[in-house]
Scaffold this motif. Structure first.
Motif, short mmCIF file in Angstrom:
data_model
loop_
_atom_site.label_atom_id
_atom_site.label_comp_id
_atom_site.label_asym_id
_atom_site.label_seq_id
_atom_site.Cartn_x
_atom_site.Cartn_y
_atom_site.Cartn_z
N TRP A 325 1.38 5.34 -1.79
CA TRP A 325 2.62 5.19 -1.04
C TRP A 325 2.35 4.67 0.37
CZ3 TRP A 325 7.08 3.94 0.19
CH2 TRP A 325 7.78 4.44 1.29
N GLN A 326 1.30 5.22 1.01
CA GLN A 326 0.96 4.77 2.35
C GLN A 326 0.62 3.29 2.35
OE1 GLN A 326 1.43 6.42 5.04
NE2 GLN A 326 2.00 8.30 3.96
N ALA A 327 -0.11 2.89 1.36
CA ALA A 327 -0.52 1.48 1.28
C ALA A 327 0.68 0.57 1.08
CB ALA A 327 -1.52 1.30 0.14
N VAL A 328 1.61 1.00 0.26
CA VAL A 328 2.81 0.19 0.00
C VAL A 328 3.63 0.11 1.28
CG1 VAL A 328 5.00 0.12 -1.25
CG2 VAL A 328 2.89 0.66 -2.47
N ARG A 329 3.79 1.25 1.93
CA ARG A 329 4.60 1.24 3.14
C ARG A 329 3.95 0.35 4.22
NH1 ARG A 329 6.38 6.80 5.81
NH2 ARG A 329 4.17 6.89 6.27
N ALA A 330 2.63 0.45 4.29
CA ALA A 330 1.93 -0.39 5.26
C ALA A 330 2.14 -1.86 4.98
CB ALA A 330 0.44 -0.05 5.26
N LEU A 331 2.11 -2.21 3.72
CA LEU A 331 2.35 -3.61 3.34
C LEU A 331 3.74 -4.06 3.77
CD1 LEU A 331 1.02 -4.32 -0.27
CD2 LEU A 331 0.31 -5.40 1.85
N SER A 332 4.70 -3.19 3.51
CA SER A 332 6.08 -3.57 3.81
C SER A 332 6.29 -3.74 5.31
CB SER A 332 7.06 -2.53 3.27
OG SER A 332 7.01 -1.35 4.05
N ASP A 337 3.72 -13.19 6.65
CA ASP A 337 4.90 -13.78 6.00
C ASP A 337 5.07 -13.20 4.60
OD1 ASP A 337 5.38 -15.27 8.17
OD2 ASP A 337 4.49 -17.12 7.39
N VAL A 338 3.93 -13.15 3.90
CA VAL A 338 3.94 -12.56 2.56
C VAL A 338 2.83 -11.54 2.51
CG1 VAL A 338 3.72 -12.96 0.09
CG2 VAL A 338 4.78 -14.71 1.55
#
Lengths: 421, 552
Positions: A325-332, A337-338
């Protein structure tokens, strides 16, 4: 105690009249009057030209059309048209509606039940929303007739950026979990043997409305888990849908990903065991697609991804493991740009969703729809990564499959945290 | 003899519409003088058998003097009997004996060509100014009638052959030893009428006319089915009708029914013509377990004049011809009925009925049931009534022309000659050999095929609708069920056949016959009265029923 029959009296009457057959093509319909004539003619020509000596049945299972679809199927004028190519035998046509709620799943179930009496050695299911040709129907049926084969899926020539749901989610999951996957694990058309249909009739998912792709996914994974011989056959370019379907992505996920996750549950006794990877044998060579596609814009996908992560934070935090979850949130939140949504993170996300689905962490429909958000982020990353050099996309998909294979223990662990099934 | 009404259907000029025909080779039926070859004396001694069988008319294959290079279809003298078959007195005795038993007799009339040994041809080739020269078709070159198809492709390179005697080419549509007669020559037409008159005066009841489409040649045409050919046929028919009413002409033209139709003319050419395409489709429908081939061919068969009739058959002296089928159908027939290539000849299969059907009594009965209930007059081939076998190794089509098997004794009761003297060996294998399959043993077995054939023939003869009635297919949803109504005047027969090797249910839409009681014709059992609802019949494998419908 009243008994609910799968086969209506009308269907049974027609089935009795047909008796035993060698091949059958099931066509589920609901108000397909605008397209059914072409499909019936294509199937009839398939019988006439490819299987002139086989006893053939066209089996229309109708959900209660009010546009005359069954009448068009049974129209005697079709005989004349179908007979134009000669043919030794009568081409039988059955058309009847079924009892109960309308669903594609029920339609396939009724086709299986009818085939239980017709006993056709090969049964193909055709999606009436997609154009078919006599050759493509024959290509699906033939392996079941001529080889030790119980299940056949098509392979279509796709450009690298087409069908991301398949290339980024369905195929890698099936491959990672089951050890092998057809290239098109969720095509709307497929074929199976009488044995497969008969074995599948008491299946657990018939009450769910899985949609064409979901049924195909369920059937395909059932073939893999059940030890059935599966094949895939190249059918060239995928024909454009002849009746546009504009289902929203969350609805698609609800059906298709729901079918995938339910299949995983059903087949867990099979896949939790460690199995060597393999492949689904290919008949013929897949046709190459013209590789000059219009690559979808990534900006809307990224925006939706970022907005979705924000909006679904509590949901995603509940489903995903903390570090994921942390990794996903960090990505977002990244300023790229992408955002670079890598294979390892993506496989961890999907497996977390599958495990959460199994655990019943939340309402399953909500859960499957929530997967849309990370899917959009991953898809944007994939498209952006290969827009300039599409040659690497195929290898990237292969690498993704390997990553899902590698990460399977993570799923097993999350699936069964206590160590018992 | 003019105007004689033969026994059987006294006085009825349309007798051939009700008749059951029986085709036989004199040489193969019974040897009366012990020389190893069947003859008319022998045939006379077996007429009671044929009478018992119940057939109405005998079709005698060529019995004329001939060098036998085409099994007698190469005639060397139209006015005589081949010495091996007997004398003219023997033939007259046979004819009288047949008529005494109520059996009619038709003979072969090969009009298109003669043998090259015929005196007419021998004279014609002597010189270009010989009076017989113009009885045949000659040319200085082989360029005329270019493009006309060669029928016997296996053996002939051209329709022209060089005659070294008269140093000219002569025309032949069949073998080179069979020069075509020139029917543009009025003298030839007159002579052919003289031939017919000769035999009609003797008492024959008609002719099966061989190879009728080829009588006339015209440049720039296929030389087949030409209008002038019909002129010739109308000429012969008019003479026949005027001088010998009640006699019958039967055409052999292996063509699609719509192409044969002109040979009936307006009822002023042939009385009968064979319906060739029905035959393979009976076999096809049986193997496919699907009525489609039969229904299609019968529905595409045109109406014919009231006085005319189709001739239908399961097997005959030739191969099971597959000319009138599509390539796809032919491939299917070969695969299903002649997987062994030695059984194939020309475009057909040289097998008898029983071996074709693998000796399956149920299939043999079903096909005979179809033969005897479909529109047309049925032709049985000698020996098929007892399920005789064949010998595909005898060459050409001789394997279906072996001696009739009368008993299990010396030469199967066919001849008293030494076995080595028989014109060709009897079938002797343990399955179809004369020891196992013969008339005497089947006479002693009440449920034999022979007894069954007698019974079904007897039953057919109780209903004129079979010979004269219209046909209407019922087309139940089950395509394995072939059902039809045969109706003639106030008589209606319901025929239901299960083409499948498995039990089947069929629902027949008989609403328009509501109130009728079906009476099963073999046993006389009444079935439930027909009502408004579909009439349900359950059928055992290969079973068929004939019902006479009665309103009682």
């Amino acid at each position: 105690m009243p008994v609910t029959s799968l086969l209506s009296d009308e269907m049974l009457r027609q089935v009795i009249a047909v008796g035993q057959a060698d091949i059958a093509v099931g066509i589920p319909t609901l108000n397909h009057g605008g397209v059914i004539v072409d499909i019936v003619d294509a199937v009839t020509r398939c019988f006439r030209t490819h299987f002139p000596r086989e006893r053939a049945v066209l089996l229309n299972v109708d959900g209660g059309s009010d546009d005359g679809t069954p009448e068009l199927v049974l129209d005697p004028a079709r005989d004349q048209r179908g007979n134009a190519g000669g043919g030794l035998r009568t081409v039988h046509r059955i058309s009847a509606r079924y009892a109960g709620l309308v669903s594609r799943t029920k339609e396939v179930q009724v086709a299986f039940a009818a085939n239980e009496l017709i006993n056709a050695r090969a049964l193909a299911i055709i999606d009436p929303d997609c154009a078919v040709s006599p050759d493509s129907v024959a290509a699906l049926l033939r392996p079941v007739l001529t080889e030790p084969c119980d299940f056949v899926t098509p392979v279509y020539a796709r450009s690298w950026c087409e069908g991301a749901l398949v290339s980024q989610l369905l195929r890698p999951v099936v491959r990672g979990v089951y050890g092998r996957s057809p290239l098109e694990p969720a095509a709307g058309e497929w074929a199976c043997s009488a044995r497969f249909a008969s074995d599948g009739l008491p299946g657990e998912l018939w009450d769910a409305d899985l949609g064409p792709a979901g049924i195909s996914l369920w059937m395909g994974t059932t073939a893999l888990a059940g030890g059935y011989e599966a094949r895939q056959v190249g059918l060239g370019l995928r024909p454009a849908p002849i009746r546009a379907m504009r289902a929203a992505l969350p609805e698609v996920f609800s059906q298709v990903v729901g079918a995938l996750f339910r299949s995983l549950e059903l087949h867990a006794p099979y896949w939790v065991e460690s199995r060597p990877p393999g492949s689904v044998p290919m008949i013929g060579q897949p046709t190459e697609a013209a590789d000059d596609p219009d690559v979808p814009a990534t900006e809307p996908l990224v925006e939706s991804f970022r907005a979705g992560v924000r909006d679904l934070e509590p949901v995603l935090a509940e489903i995903l493991q903390a570090e994921t979850w942390q990794a996903v949130r960090a990505l977002s939140e990244s300023t790229e740009d992408v955002p670079a949504f890598g294979d390892a993170l993506w496989s961890a996300v999907v497996y977390d969703f599958a495990a959460a689905y199994h655990r019943g962490a939340m309402h399953r429909d909500h859960l499957t729809k929530a997967l849309v958000t990370p899917y959009l982020g991953r898809t944007a990353a994939f498209l952006a990564g290969y827009a300039g050099s599409p040659a690497g996309a195929t290898a990237a998909c292969e690498a993704l499959g390997l990553e899902f294979e590698r990460a399977k223990p993570h799923l097993v662990e999350r699936w069964n945290p206590g160590g018992t099934q | 003899m003019n105007g004689r009404t033969s026994p059987g259907s006294p006085g009825d000029p349309l007798w051939y519409k009700d008749a059951i025909f029986y085709e036989l080779h004199v040489k193969a039926f019974r040897d009366g003088n012990g020389d190893g070859m069947g003859d008319f004396k022998g045939l006379v001694s077996r007429l009671d058998y044929l009478k018992e069988l119940g057939v109405d008319c005998l079709w005698i294959l060529p019995m004329y003097p001939s060098p036998f290079r085409d099994d007698g279809y190469d005639i060397a003298d139209y006015y005589s009997i081949h010495p091996q078959y007997g004398t003219m007195d023997d033939f007259r005795e046979f004819l009288d004996a047949a008529h005494e038993r109520g059996l009619r007799v038709i003979t072969e009339l090969v009009v298109n060509h003669t043998s090259d040994q015929h005196p007419w041809f021998q004279e014609a080739r002597q010189s270009t100014d010989n009076p017989r020269r113009d009885w045949y078709v000659w040319s200085d070159t082989d360029d005329r009638y270019r493009g006309v198809r060669i029928i016997f492709l296996d053996t002939e390179m051209s329709n022209w052959s060089w005659d070294p005697v008269s140093k000219a080419y002569y025309w032949h549509r069949f073998f080179s030893h069979q020069p075509d007669l020139n029917f543009d020559n009025p003298a030839v037409r007159e002579e052919m009428w003289n031939v017919m008159r000769f035999w009609l005066d003797m008492g024959v009841d008609g002719f099966r006319v061989d190879a009728v489409p080829y009588l006339i040649e015209r440049e720039g045409t296929s030389c087949e089915n030409l209008p002038e050919t019909h002129d010739v046929l109308r000429f012969l028919r008019e003479r026949l009708e005027t001088h010998y009413p009640g006699r019958m002409l039967l055409a052999e033209a292996n063509m699609w029914p719509e192409d044969v139709r002109p040979y009936f003319g307006e009822g002023d050419e042939f009385h009968m013509a064979f319906h060739f395409p029905i035959m393979p489709r009976m076999f096809m429908a049986l193997r496919l377990e699907d009525r489609k081939p039969l229904v299609e061919i019968i529905e595409r068969t045109p109406e014919i004049p009231a006085g005319c009739q189709w001739g239908i058959f399961l097997r005959n002296h030739d191969e099971l011809t597959l000319e009138m089928v599509t390539d796809e159908e032919r491939d299917y027939m070969y695969q299903e009925y002649a997987r062994d290539r030695v059984a194939r000849i020309n475009l057909g299969i040289r097998r008898r009925l029983a071996p074709l059907l693998e000796g399956d009594r149920r299939k043999i009965e079903l096909l005979n049931g179809l033969l005897l209930s479909l529109p047309g007059s049925p032709f049985l081939y000698y020996g098929d009534e007892i399920g005789m076998g064949d010998n595909v190794y005898l060459g050409d089509r001789n394997g279906v022309r072996t001696p009739m098997q009368w008993n299990g004794g010396w030469n199967g009761g066919f001849s008293d000659a030494d076995p080595e003297q028989i014109y060709q060996p009897l079938i002797s294998n343990p399955v179809y050999g004369y020891q196992a399959v013969n008339v005497d043993s089947q006479r002693r077995t009440p449920h034999s095929l022979l007894h069954w054939m007698r019974r079904i023939i007897q039953i057919r003869q109780t209903a004129r609708a079979f010979g004269r009635g219209d046909i209407r297919f019922l087309k139940p949803a089950n395509h394995r069920i072939l059902a039809y109504l045969r109706t003639y005047e106030k008589e209606t027969i319901l025929v239901v056949n299960n083409l499948a090797g498995t039990a089947q249910a069929g629902e027949l839409d008989l609403k328009d016959l509501e109130g009728a009681i079906p009476i099963e014709m073999f046993g006389g059992s009444p079935f439930p009265r027909i009502g408004e609802l579909p009439y349900l019949l359950t059928m055992a494998p290969y079973q068929f029923h004939w019902f006479k419908l009665r309103w009682l």
